[in-house]
Design a protein around this motif. Structure first.
Motif, short mmCIF file in Angstrom:
data_model
loop_
_atom_site.label_atom_id
_atom_site.label_comp_id
_atom_site.label_asym_id
_atom_site.label_seq_id
_atom_site.Cartn_x
_atom_site.Cartn_y
_atom_site.Cartn_z
N TRP A 38 3.99 -1.07 3.78
CA TRP A 38 3.04 -1.57 2.79
C TRP A 38 2.88 -0.56 1.66
O TRP A 38 2.77 0.64 1.89
N GLY A 39 2.85 -1.07 0.44
CA GLY A 39 2.65 -0.22 -0.73
C GLY A 39 1.18 0.10 -0.93
O GLY A 39 0.30 -0.33 -0.18
N LEU A 40 0.89 0.88 -1.97
CA LEU A 40 -0.48 1.30 -2.23
C LEU A 40 -1.40 0.14 -2.57
O LEU A 40 -2.62 0.23 -2.41
N ASP A 41 -0.82 -0.98 -3.04
CA ASP A 41 -1.64 -2.15 -3.32
C ASP A 41 -2.34 -2.65 -2.07
O ASP A 41 -3.41 -3.26 -2.14
N VAL A 74 3.79 6.27 -7.22
CA VAL A 74 4.22 5.15 -8.06
C VAL A 74 3.79 5.46 -9.48
O VAL A 74 2.62 5.73 -9.76
N ARG A 87 -0.02 6.38 -8.96
CA ARG A 87 -0.70 5.98 -7.73
C ARG A 87 -0.10 6.76 -6.57
O ARG A 87 1.11 6.74 -6.36
N GLY A 124 -6.97 -3.30 0.37
CA GLY A 124 -5.62 -3.63 0.80
C GLY A 124 -5.60 -4.65 1.94
O GLY A 124 -4.77 -5.55 1.96
N ARG A 128 -3.82 -8.31 1.91
CA ARG A 128 -2.88 -8.77 2.94
C ARG A 128 -3.31 -10.10 3.52
O ARG A 128 -2.51 -11.02 3.69
N GLN A 179 9.21 -0.46 0.06
CA GLN A 179 7.78 -0.70 -0.11
C GLN A 179 7.52 -2.16 -0.44
O GLN A 179 8.20 -2.76 -1.26
N ASP A 181 4.84 -4.38 -2.09
CA ASP A 181 3.63 -4.36 -2.92
C ASP A 181 3.37 -5.75 -3.48
O ASP A 181 3.98 -6.73 -3.05
#
Length: 305
Positions: A38-41, A74, A87, A124, A128, A179, A181
């Motif tokens: 999972w990305g930072l989003d 990022v 990020r 986050g 999801r 990643q 995102d």
């Protein structure tokens, strides 16, 4: 019709079924063992807005941060080439100053961190959940639409085809550790739309030929239909993939995973329209009787004198 050379697509349907099962098992195993990166989003992290006194390249900033140990950073432009948004995972109030100091050591000018914010993991988790529910809701509506527009056997074939495409694309990302995102989430939804469009065009021709052709079993009718739509499928997929490969190669790192997800999805979506969606009709024993338009009992009585 008689002059057209019909390609026997369904000759390979058993091998295609085995291949699809193997791909699904491999994708599910990859998701279970490695999981989605999972990305930072989705996981949360620190947002740092940096202001340079001159235009800079994001690729150079990314290299400098990676060399300093910020491998998961990022980097993107934030309105202009002087305003940069970084990020980074973690929640450290001093991170903004540290990042600005690291980047200032490799830059002949002034770098200032003007904003530092932390995005918590709760955001986050909500993303999801909402993204997953959105995909499930979209597939439910698709199932209802195709069942109404065609027939329930077509609906089951289409939804299995879409699930095949989504799971395979997610499996590729899990296997490669890429990643995931919000841009990749958008690509997955675009894959669902593309694959569905291709499947509906094939289904529409299959239904038309079942009603028009008086000879031939289900396999022959489906082969004729796939042959008739082959030119359109190749043209659409080919031109789409050319654009996506251009984005993948020259679009920059920010849309790299987005383009890759679409490339994988369009490729497997074209395959699944033939060997999942159409193949399932044969497994479910589709017949002309399933597609006969019902005749109203009183239809001819009103025309009698």
């Amino acid at each position: 019709m008689d002059d057209m050379k019909v390609i026997n697509f369904m000759r390979l349907r058993t091998w295609a079924t085995v291949l699809s099962l193997f791909l699904m098992l491999g994708s599910v195993a990859s998701l279970a063992v490695k999981g989605i990166n999972w990305g930072l989003d989705f996981t949360g992290g620190t947002l740092i807005e940096l202001v340079y006194d001159q235009p800079v390249r994001t690729a150079e900033i990314r290299q400098q941060l990676s060399a300093a140990g910020y491998d998961d950073a990022v980097v993107q432009e934030f309105g202009s080439a002087e305003d940069i948004l970084v990020r980074i995972p973690g929640n450290n109030p001093e991170m903004g100053t540290g990042v600005a100091r690291v980047l200032g050591q490799n830059y002949d000018g002034a770098v200032e961190a003007v904003r530092v914010e932390f995005v918590g993991p709760q955001v986050g988790e909500r993303l999801r959940e909402q993204g997953g529910l959105g995909m499930l809701f979209a597939m439910l509506l698709i199932t209802l639409y195709i069942a109404f527009r065609f027939q329930y056997k077509f609906s089951l074939g289409a939804i299995l085809s879409l699930a095949h495409d989504v799971i395979f694309t997610l499996g590729i990302f899990a296997l490669l550790g890429l990643q995931f995102d919000l841009t990749v989430m958008a690509a997955i939804l675009a894959v669902i739309g593309y694959s569905l469009n291709d499947t509906i065009i094939v289904y529409d021709r299959i239904r038309e030929n079942f009603r028009k052709l008086r000879k031939g079993d289900a396999v022959e009718v489906i082969n004729v239909s796939l042959t008739q739509t082959l030119g359109r499928t190749l043209a659409t997929s080919g031109t789409t993939l050319m654009v996506l490969f251009s984005l993948f190669l020259f679009g920059g790192e920010m849309i790299h995973n987005f383009a890759l997800a679409l490339i994988v999805g369009v490729g497997v979506g074209t395959y699944s329209s033939v060997y999942i969606a159409s193949n399932m009709l044969i497994y479910m024993k589709i017949s002309r009787e399933d597609l006969i338009v019902p005749v109203k009992e009183n239809q001819g009585e009103d025309e009698m004198p």
